[in-house]
Scaffold this active site. Structure first.
Site, mmCIF file in Angstrom:
data_model
loop_
_atom_site.group_PDB
_atom_site.id
_atom_site.type_symbol
_atom_site.label_atom_id
_atom_site.label_comp_id
_atom_site.label_asym_id
_atom_site.label_seq_id
_atom_site.Cartn_x
_atom_site.Cartn_y
_atom_site.Cartn_z
ATOM 1 C CB SER A 66 -0.922 -0.011 1.227
ATOM 2 O OG SER A 66 -1.642 1.199 1.328
ATOM 3 N N GLY A 71 2.006 5.842 -0.761
ATOM 4 C CA GLY A 71 2.814 6.569 0.200
ATOM 5 C C GLY A 71 2.278 6.387 1.608
ATOM 6 C CD GLU A 94 8.815 -0.938 16.217
ATOM 7 O OE1 GLU A 94 9.627 -1.853 15.984
ATOM 8 O OE2 GLU A 94 8.550 -0.519 17.373
#
Length: 295
Positions: A66, A71, A94
């Site tokens: 994705s 982005g 994370e």
């Protein structure tokens, strides 16, 4: 650093909730709170206190794909790295950071927060709990960190994470389970409901294996644990008192005389029984003859 101001703790909990927002709209909340900026990925380091330890490979691959296409849409939360000037330490996000590295992204949108170690850990736990990203054991370990490092009580935790005190207590109890069951939790083979049902079992590891092998539901697990607990326990027989030397000698004398095994059961009140054990009909005939009788 002890926590003594209850009202301060309550304000802190509300402030953190406002900072990270609901999992569905936290981008909007943090953007309004601080605004975003782009930071090079190599300037961002993982937070060693992050309660999340396990990142599923399939989820990372999906997110990486994705990010390659769209982005990084949602910023991550960071703070200035307290040990390396000019760099940053992750607070929350994370998984996005890891996926961005895999996708070959050079920089990533961040929201920079000025928070303490304690607040960074709180935010990491709350964000992951809201997203349901932590497995039950990771959640318990995060709570334990706050208790051990920052002297939280269970009531403090319940306030900060917006959960009931019983939820906090039950989650912390999972840390007392044997390692094999913790492994099942980390692998997603058991849920927190399964694990809580096993805490009071006399054989939690054996039952856990049965639950995993048979794919039992939480309700079926609770019934199984109850069923095992209600099984009658065989009463242990008291050990037989050791026979005295005179009784043993008399047994041997009678055995030699009669040609069969002799057992003398002497009781404390002076009564008792004499058992003669034969191994074949021929031995029984021999015994009868020795006793002076006939068939």
């Amino acid at each position: 650093m002890a926590m003594t101001d209850d009202s301060g703790r309550r304000r802190l909990g509300r402030g953190l909730a406002a900072l990270i927002g609901d999992a569905s709209n936290d981008f909007e909340v943090v953007e309004r709170a601080r605004g975003t900026r782009k930071v090079a990925l190599d300037l961002i380091k993982a937070n060693p206190r992050n309660p999340r330890r396990i990142f599923r490979e399939d989820e990372l691959e999906d997110l990486t794909a994705s990010i390659r296409r769209h982005g990084v849409i949602q910023p991550i939360l960071v703070r200035a790295n307290p040990t390396i000037p000019g760099s940053f330490e992750l607070i929350a996000g994370e998984r996005r950071w890891r996926a961005a590295q895999r996708a070959g992204v050079h920089d990533i949108p961040v929201v920079i927060q000025d928070v303490t170690d304690r607040e960074a850990l709180e935010i990491a736990i709350i964000e992951n709990v809201q997203r349901q990203d932590l497995n039950p054991l990771e959640e318990a370990m995060g709570y334990e960190q706050l208790i051990e490092e920052f002297q939280y009580s269970q009531a403090d935790l319940a306030t900060v994470i917006a959960k009931s005190r019983s939820h906090v207590a039950n989650t912390l109890r999972l840390l007392k389970l044997p390692d094999p069951i913790k492994g099942y939790l980390n692998e997603g083979q058991l849920t927190a409901g399964h694990a809580r049902a096993l805490i009071t079992s006399a054989d939690p590891v054996g039952l856990a294996k049965k639950i995993v092998d048979e794919g039992l539901s939480v309700r079926a697990t609770e019934a199984l644990v109850q069923q095992v607990a209600e099984r009658p326990v065989a009463e242990a027989r008291p050990p037989r008192p050791e026979k005295d030397a005179d009784t043993k000698a008399l047994e041997r004398q009678l055995a030699d005389l009669l040609g069969v095994e002799v057992v003398i059961g002497h009781k404390a009140n002076g009564s008792g029984e004499l058992k003669l054990r034969y191994k074949s009909l021929d031995q029984l005939d021999h015994l009868v003859r020795r006793l002076g009788g006939s068939l």
